[in-house]
Design a protein around this motif. Sequence first.
Motif, PDB file in Angstrom:
ATOM      1  N   LEU A 189      16.798  61.383 -21.284  1.00  0.00           N
ATOM      2  CA  LEU A 189      16.972  62.511 -22.433  1.00  0.00           C
ATOM      3  C   LEU A 189      17.327  62.050 -23.766  1.00  0.00           C
ATOM      4  O   LEU A 189      17.995  60.884 -23.796  1.00  0.00           O
ATOM      5  CB  LEU A 189      17.954  63.514 -21.969  1.00  0.00           C
ATOM      6  CG  LEU A 189      17.818  64.226 -20.434  1.00  0.00           C
ATOM      7  CD1 LEU A 189      18.934  65.165 -20.021  1.00  0.00           C
ATOM      8  CD2 LEU A 189      16.273  65.184 -20.326  1.00  0.00           C
ATOM      9  N   ILE A 190      16.485  62.748 -24.827  1.00  0.00           N
ATOM     10  CA  ILE A 190      16.940  62.212 -26.032  1.00  0.00           C
ATOM     11  C   ILE A 190      17.418  63.559 -26.920  1.00  0.00           C
ATOM     12  O   ILE A 190      16.757  64.694 -26.916  1.00  0.00           O
ATOM     13  CB  ILE A 190      15.744  61.821 -26.872  1.00  0.00           C
ATOM     14  CG1 ILE A 190      15.170  60.667 -25.971  1.00  0.00           C
ATOM     15  CG2 ILE A 190      15.743  61.223 -28.078  1.00  0.00           C
ATOM     16  CD1 ILE A 190      13.758  60.099 -26.656  1.00  0.00           C
ATOM     17  N   ALA A 191      18.740  63.265 -27.555  1.00  0.00           N
ATOM     18  CA  ALA A 191      19.276  64.633 -28.168  1.00  0.00           C
ATOM     19  C   ALA A 191      18.767  64.395 -29.491  1.00  0.00           C
ATOM     20  O   ALA A 191      18.348  63.601 -29.959  1.00  0.00           O
ATOM     21  CB  ALA A 191      20.717  64.438 -28.097  1.00  0.00           C
ATOM     22  N   ASP A 192      18.679  65.603 -30.470  1.00  0.00           N
ATOM     23  CA  ASP A 192      18.380  65.823 -31.611  1.00  0.00           C
ATOM     24  C   ASP A 192      19.393  66.639 -32.595  1.00  0.00           C
ATOM     25  O   ASP A 192      19.702  67.749 -32.085  1.00  0.00           O
ATOM     26  CB  ASP A 192      17.107  66.155 -31.745  1.00  0.00           C
ATOM     27  CG  ASP A 192      16.250  65.983 -33.022  1.00  0.00           C
ATOM     28  OD1 ASP A 192      16.783  66.737 -33.954  1.00  0.00           O
ATOM     29  OD2 ASP A 192      15.389  64.926 -33.161  1.00  0.00           O
ATOM     30  N   ALA A 252      27.024  66.848 -14.497  1.00  0.00           N
ATOM     31  CA  ALA A 252      26.636  67.692 -15.721  1.00  0.00           C
ATOM     32  C   ALA A 252      26.495  66.756 -16.945  1.00  0.00           C
ATOM     33  O   ALA A 252      26.772  65.835 -17.084  1.00  0.00           O
ATOM     34  CB  ALA A 252      27.864  68.733 -15.817  1.00  0.00           C
ATOM     35  N   LEU A 253      25.674  67.583 -17.841  1.00  0.00           N
ATOM     36  CA  LEU A 253      25.297  66.993 -19.190  1.00  0.00           C
ATOM     37  C   LEU A 253      26.285  67.563 -20.351  1.00  0.00           C
ATOM     38  O   LEU A 253      26.008  68.858 -20.166  1.00  0.00           O
ATOM     39  CB  LEU A 253      23.776  67.050 -19.420  1.00  0.00           C
ATOM     40  CG  LEU A 253      22.873  66.668 -18.700  1.00  0.00           C
ATOM     41  CD1 LEU A 253      21.395  67.147 -19.094  1.00  0.00           C
ATOM     42  CD2 LEU A 253      22.643  65.065 -18.661  1.00  0.00           C
ATOM     43  N   TYR A 254      26.989  66.670 -20.791  1.00  0.00           N
ATOM     44  CA  TYR A 254      27.966  67.260 -21.922  1.00  0.00           C
ATOM     45  C   TYR A 254      27.405  66.733 -23.216  1.00  0.00           C
ATOM     46  O   TYR A 254      26.900  65.831 -23.487  1.00  0.00           O
ATOM     47  CB  TYR A 254      29.482  66.370 -21.792  1.00  0.00           C
ATOM     48  CG  TYR A 254      29.921  66.810 -20.376  1.00  0.00           C
ATOM     49  CD1 TYR A 254      31.112  67.678 -20.471  1.00  0.00           C
ATOM     50  CD2 TYR A 254      29.691  66.372 -19.267  1.00  0.00           C
ATOM     51  CE1 TYR A 254      31.840  68.079 -19.361  1.00  0.00           C
ATOM     52  CE2 TYR A 254      30.426  66.733 -17.803  1.00  0.00           C
ATOM     53  CZ  TYR A 254      31.203  67.811 -18.098  1.00  0.00           C
ATOM     54  OH  TYR A 254      31.907  68.243 -16.865  1.00  0.00           O
ATOM     55  N   THR A 255      27.407  67.812 -23.992  1.00  0.00           N
ATOM     56  CA  THR A 255      26.885  67.992 -25.327  1.00  0.00           C
ATOM     57  C   THR A 255      27.598  68.199 -26.302  1.00  0.00           C
ATOM     58  O   THR A 255      28.516  68.960 -26.392  1.00  0.00           O
ATOM     59  CB  THR A 255      25.441  68.746 -25.637  1.00  0.00           C
ATOM     60  OG1 THR A 255      25.973  70.141 -25.447  1.00  0.00           O
ATOM     61  CG2 THR A 255      24.369  68.628 -24.475  1.00  0.00           C
ATOM     62  N   GLY A 256      27.917  67.237 -27.560  1.00  0.00           N
ATOM     63  CA  GLY A 256      28.833  67.385 -28.695  1.00  0.00           C
ATOM     64  C   GLY A 256      27.684  67.876 -29.893  1.00  0.00           C
ATOM     65  O   GLY A 256      26.708  67.045 -30.084  1.00  0.00           O
ATOM     66  N   ARG A 285      25.645  63.757 -29.561  1.00  0.00           N
ATOM     67  CA  ARG A 285      25.958  63.182 -28.297  1.00  0.00           C
ATOM     68  C   ARG A 285      25.717  63.955 -27.231  1.00  0.00           C
ATOM     69  O   ARG A 285      25.927  64.940 -27.298  1.00  0.00           O
ATOM     70  CB  ARG A 285      27.435  62.586 -28.407  1.00  0.00           C
ATOM     71  CG  ARG A 285      27.819  61.679 -29.756  1.00  0.00           C
ATOM     72  CD  ARG A 285      27.091  60.055 -29.492  1.00  0.00           C
ATOM     73  NE  ARG A 285      27.223  59.217 -30.690  1.00  0.00           N
ATOM     74  CZ  ARG A 285      26.560  59.280 -31.384  1.00  0.00           C
ATOM     75  NH1 ARG A 285      25.044  59.788 -31.380  1.00  0.00           N
ATOM     76  NH2 ARG A 285      26.572  58.417 -32.556  1.00  0.00           N
ATOM     77  N   VAL A 286      25.270  63.120 -26.131  1.00  0.00           N
ATOM     78  CA  VAL A 286      25.071  63.772 -24.987  1.00  0.00           C
ATOM     79  C   VAL A 286      25.513  62.680 -23.748  1.00  0.00           C
ATOM     80  O   VAL A 286      25.097  61.171 -23.922  1.00  0.00           O
ATOM     81  CB  VAL A 286      23.706  64.242 -24.549  1.00  0.00           C
ATOM     82  CG1 VAL A 286      22.814  63.012 -24.823  1.00  0.00           C
ATOM     83  CG2 VAL A 286      23.417  64.883 -23.191  1.00  0.00           C
ATOM     84  N   SER A 287      26.185  62.909 -22.761  1.00  0.00           N
ATOM     85  CA  SER A 287      26.719  62.113 -21.776  1.00  0.00           C
ATOM     86  C   SER A 287      26.591  62.696 -20.438  1.00  0.00           C
ATOM     87  O   SER A 287      27.017  63.812 -20.333  1.00  0.00           O
ATOM     88  CB  SER A 287      28.032  61.857 -22.070  1.00  0.00           C
ATOM     89  OG  SER A 287      28.585  60.988 -21.061  1.00  0.00           O
ATOM     90  N   VAL A 288      26.373  61.858 -19.458  1.00  0.00           N
ATOM     91  CA  VAL A 288      26.308  62.301 -18.106  1.00  0.00           C
ATOM     92  C   VAL A 288      27.769  62.390 -17.598  1.00  0.00           C
ATOM     93  O   VAL A 288      28.171  61.197 -17.399  1.00  0.00           O
ATOM     94  CB  VAL A 288      25.212  61.596 -17.138  1.00  0.00           C
ATOM     95  CG1 VAL A 288      25.476  62.182 -15.665  1.00  0.00           C
ATOM     96  CG2 VAL A 288      23.875  61.701 -17.698  1.00  0.00           C
TER      97      VAL A 288
END
Length: 697
Positions: A505-508, A551-555, A543-546
């Motif tokens: 997965l690639i965050a933007d 769960a996927l955590y998004t900042g 930022r994204v972290s498993v």
Amino acid sequence: MGSLRVHDTSVSRARGVPRHPPSGRRTTVRRRQTRRARRRAVGVLLPALLLGGLAAPGNAASRDAADIPPQEPGVTLRSFDVGSPLEQLCTLKAGQTPNVDKLMPVIDWESTEDFGLEDYFVSQVIGNIDIPEDGDYAFRLISDDGSRLTVDDQLVIDHDGLHSAEPKDGSVQLTAGYHSLRVDYFDASAEQRLTLQWRPPGAEEFVTVPNDVLSTDADVVRVTAPGQKECEGGADSPGDGLPLDSVHPSYDLTDLRPEGFEPQVSAMDWLPDDRLAIATWGGTDNVAGEVYLLDNVTGATSPEDVTYTRVAEGLNEPMGIKWVDDSLYVSEKHQLTRLVDEDGDEVADTHETVAEWPYGGNFHEFAFGMLYEDGHFYLNLSVAIDLGGATTDPQPAPDRGTTISVDKDTGEVDYLAGGLRTPHGIGWGPEGEILVTDNQGGWLPSSKLLHIEQDAFFNHYMNPPGPFDDNPVTKPVLWLPQNEIGNSPSTPVTLTEGPFAGQVLIADVTYGGLQRASLEKVDGAYQGALFRHTQGLEAGVTRVSVGPDGALYTGGLGAGGNWGQEGKLDHGLQKLTPNGTSTFDIHDMRATPDGFTLSYTEPLSQETADALADSYRVDQWRYEPTADYGGPKIDEETLRVTSATLSEDGTEVTLTIDGLKPDRVVHVQSPRPFSSADGETLWSTEAWYTLNAVPQG
């Protein structure tokens, strides 16, 4: 585009950050400042919100100067080359970077020099108008061709369509103070003209709205990119020609911000007890450079359950954080810092310098992200750029634009790879390798995903040369076609569970959401396909972290210029929890000697299967890196699908395609209707495959 508006370097020096930190390892101690002193110090540092959208519906009230970001006189003019004549104003597809972005004193233009483009373009004029007194204000638009004036959320003048430079009037009741102002305009061909006049209460004649009542965000990085932009088409829909607009059905979205907590998240990591550590640029209490520990974020939770404790502040725009050996380590712009808790209350009492790297004080010299393995930290150093987005020449500090490793115990810095510009994201790949995202700019016609190997050079040249500039250019794993499926990519993260295990997965930040990549090795090197995955989040994703719960955590973080998702917050913290729902989607895409095989998560319907040969559209192009900012598609062509064969189980389609060439991006689109055997509509119809090499045999 990865260009952030942050703060003047003189302010960094005022905070006690040296412009040129000494070389070598040196331990320093910085005592915590009082909260009052910190607020004074950071009052001018917080990233400004992008003024570009309309005011919230129903909000016609004025704002005080204190309620808006720092301003400068004039308006922002953005022009977009749409490449063909329009008959009326169009809606631009989201996430596209303008061809022209500049500060203009007033809205009174009638030449190519003013607009920056000659024909076939759309312009947006964005700013604020400072109304001196309550009253009824008349406005006049003079345009060739169509235009539209909006003040706050109110449409004041609709002057759309093809016409010569003729006037149209409208009026609106306004209270004293600042109001958001926006003018949309298009030029079909031939003459150009756009003028905004007004007649304040008591005035007898219309005059051009003067400079002293117009303002726009100050000191933003005005990022532009060449190439044709796109308007939404009549057949476009989210996931089919347009970005997605909602959360992927296989996830449940949970907000993680208690009331009043507005973190501008720049980094995240996990503690062994399932607490989440985040670094921020600011937001809560107007304090920049913070670190928080959050509890009750995993599992079934809600914003009311989440608790947070600030454990550090006064950091220099931290962009990476790791928990190692019972300590938190943070990558600041100029150094790697260990947060030291001397009295056991978990609040950092001192900041210990572990390592320093070249830093010249430029606002864009970030230390992006952080990984850790076997006694070494890994992170990226971005280059210095000018406010227009061009790479600074010469660079104020050497050896930037690199991926580095730092020895935890000695602080020794080693350089792994170079030729990077804005390498915002770093993460582990499917086989434990390092993956990095880099953002469009000089020598980057589009953003890309890279595989970091020792001595690799990724094509961004500098003066003075970087440590690997003489090496052969390493191809990207993926091109992330600008404005179509990415804009300012950030964190890559590899999934280890679920239907897409092994994919990335690639965050933007600016395009927003999460994109998904299926990678394969051809001739020993990674290449693969990129798909839309999810939108519907509260902010563009830094930022994204498993998490430990899967769960996927998004900042989220938004700043001035174009660094933030339009219409979203400048802060955010949410999680996406897999809910077990099976969603009809493209699972992966693999290259064959004469085409591709697309695998789907569900069998195709008979109706879809019967129309396969006629349903796929395939285009290919290449990019040519130059020193200019960004770059257009080169050698675009539409290819013919000669056959489309469905597998026996109905889940795979193998396409035979005439004219495929290596070193191309191949765009494959299956227009709707495209449904599963259960009647479910395909979540996203498009795939972008980076074909570095065509498989043989």
